[in-house]
Design an enzyme around this catalytic site. Sequence first.
Site, PDB file in Angstrom:
ATOM      1  N   ARG A 288       0.826  -1.206   0.000  1.00 28.75           N
ATOM      2  CA  ARG A 288       0.000   0.000   0.000  1.00 28.75           C
ATOM      3  C   ARG A 288       0.863   1.259   0.000  1.00 28.75           C
ATOM      4  O   ARG A 288       0.959   1.962  -0.989  1.00 28.75           O
ATOM      5  CB  ARG A 288      -0.959  -0.013   1.203  1.00 28.75           C
ATOM      6  CG  ARG A 288      -2.102   1.013   1.092  1.00 28.75           C
ATOM      7  CD  ARG A 288      -1.729   2.413   1.532  1.00 28.75           C
ATOM      8  NE  ARG A 288      -1.291   2.491   2.912  1.00 28.75           N
ATOM      9  CZ  ARG A 288      -0.816   3.591   3.477  1.00 28.75           C
ATOM     10  NH1 ARG A 288      -0.692   4.709   2.763  1.00 28.75           N
ATOM     11  NH2 ARG A 288      -0.414   3.591   4.739  1.00 28.75           N
ATOM     12  N   ASP A 289       1.525   1.535   1.103  1.00 34.12           N
ATOM     13  CA  ASP A 289       2.314   2.758   1.229  1.00 34.12           C
ATOM     14  C   ASP A 289       3.502   2.753   0.284  1.00 34.12           C
ATOM     15  O   ASP A 289       3.959   3.825  -0.132  1.00 34.12           O
ATOM     16  CB  ASP A 289       2.783   2.903   2.682  1.00 34.12           C
ATOM     17  CG  ASP A 289       3.332   4.282   2.978  1.00 34.12           C
ATOM     18  OD1 ASP A 289       2.873   5.250   2.356  1.00 34.12           O
ATOM     19  OD2 ASP A 289       4.216   4.389   3.840  1.00 34.12           O
TER      20      ASP A 289
ATOM     21  N   HIS B 287       6.680   4.178  12.635  1.00 32.81           N
ATOM     22  CA  HIS B 287       6.728   4.169  11.171  1.00 32.81           C
ATOM     23  C   HIS B 287       7.752   5.223  10.745  1.00 32.81           C
ATOM     24  O   HIS B 287       7.466   6.416  10.734  1.00 32.81           O
ATOM     25  CB  HIS B 287       5.334   4.526  10.637  1.00 32.81           C
ATOM     26  CG  HIS B 287       5.203   4.452   9.148  1.00 32.81           C
ATOM     27  ND1 HIS B 287       4.302   3.619   8.520  1.00 32.81           N
ATOM     28  CD2 HIS B 287       5.836   5.110   8.160  1.00 32.81           C
ATOM     29  CE1 HIS B 287       4.386   3.774   7.212  1.00 32.81           C
ATOM     30  NE2 HIS B 287       5.324   4.686   6.970  1.00 32.81           N
TER      31      HIS B 287
ATOM     32  N   HIS C 183      10.740   6.890   8.149  1.00 31.85           N
ATOM     33  CA  HIS C 183      11.315   7.062   6.821  1.00 31.85           C
ATOM     34  C   HIS C 183      12.814   7.326   6.985  1.00 31.85           C
ATOM     35  O   HIS C 183      13.254   7.823   8.026  1.00 31.85           O
ATOM     36  CB  HIS C 183      10.641   8.218   6.079  1.00 31.85           C
ATOM     37  CG  HIS C 183       9.256   7.885   5.614  1.00 31.85           C
ATOM     38  ND1 HIS C 183       8.578   8.643   4.683  1.00 31.85           N
ATOM     39  CD2 HIS C 183       8.403   6.891   5.954  1.00 31.85           C
ATOM     40  CE1 HIS C 183       7.379   8.121   4.466  1.00 31.85           C
ATOM     41  NE2 HIS C 183       7.259   7.052   5.224  1.00 31.85           N
TER      42      HIS C 183
ATOM     43  N   CYS D 197       6.072   9.625   0.695  1.00 30.20           N
ATOM     44  CA  CYS D 197       4.823  10.348   0.901  1.00 30.20           C
ATOM     45  C   CYS D 197       4.619  11.289  -0.262  1.00 30.20           C
ATOM     46  O   CYS D 197       5.385  12.237  -0.435  1.00 30.20           O
ATOM     47  CB  CYS D 197       4.837  11.129   2.215  1.00 30.20           C
ATOM     48  SG  CYS D 197       3.307  12.067   2.474  1.00 30.20           S
TER      49      CYS D 197
ATOM     50  N   ASN E 104      10.300   4.384   2.884  1.00 31.72           N
ATOM     51  CA  ASN E 104      10.101   3.805   4.199  1.00 31.72           C
ATOM     52  C   ASN E 104      11.311   2.968   4.608  1.00 31.72           C
ATOM     53  O   ASN E 104      12.118   2.556   3.781  1.00 31.72           O
ATOM     54  CB  ASN E 104       8.883   2.879   4.178  1.00 31.72           C
ATOM     55  CG  ASN E 104       7.588   3.624   4.005  1.00 31.72           C
ATOM     56  OD1 ASN E 104       7.199   4.423   4.844  1.00 31.72           O
ATOM     57  ND2 ASN E 104       6.895   3.344   2.903  1.00 31.72           N
TER      58      ASN E 104
END
Length: 330
Positions: free
Chosen positions: A26-27, A222, A224, A255, A264
Amino acid sequence: MIPGLPQKLSQHGLPQRVTVYEVGARDGLQNEEALVPTSAKVEFIERLADAGLWMIEATGFVHPKWVPQLADADELMPLLAQRSFNDHTRFPVLVPNRRGLVRAAAAGVTDIAVFASATETFAAKNLNSTMADSMAEIEATLQQALARGMRARGYVSMCFGDPWEGPVALRKVTDVVARLIEAGCVQVSLGDTIGTATPGHVRTLIDALERRGVARDRLAVHFHDTYGQALANTYAALQAGIATVDSSAGGLGGCPYAESATGNLATEDLVWMLDGLGITTGVDLGKLVDVSGWMARILGRPSPSRAVRALTGRTSADPAPSTTTVNGNG
């Protein structure tokens, strides 16, 4: 891979087991310029599950105009339901609002994630809303999700810094996190959206949340890797008692609404560190590296993951396999 490496040397005060919350499907893929075919996404998720990952965020029920990479969510979830997975494997999906929730429910989803912002500017740019209005929508979405028997998780963006507003006050973050917990989220993930966190900041925020009454077992992190701090920040979180870490296979993602954000934390890099610390994850690193190498070839570019590059000896992506093509035109 070299047999016996990394050496497993446990450290006092760290969790014995860590849940790796995989966000690559997803991300990760939502931030790719090319559109990955639905069939390749299904295979990607199947291979991630086969590597031992059991929390795999599969997609998001967002507006296809804003995130065309996830426009196939209604098609993807029923396809996954037709596959065979371990009973404990879960496929949460991102839902931005009640409209997304209705779509997710129609697709048979049982686990959702909602996202909030810790700053007004990011809320305006990412959610097209004020923080107050977006939180009201989140609470209404959660109320309906819980009534349907769904399990909900929350994300909070810009917990450690905002590209427009700069430093973010701890109180802003703790207010949003506490409100998500009160609204019914079983877990809230602290997002370092632009990668500016440092280990001391991580520990300070987690301690502040505990003083606010948010238990550490209700938190995830989470990170980065914009400034190369993702693993250091993860280690600080582990020392603080956090046992769920978000990561993305191959380091995919970023993002789309924050230009300075890079990928990520790579799941392979995370698992290499956790393996070396003697922490159980259930993830087969060799299989995971193979999955990410395969996806890098699908995307036609090298994996950003240091562990993938080291363990495969590759510095560039091989051509995509002829059986799967990327549709860059949608």
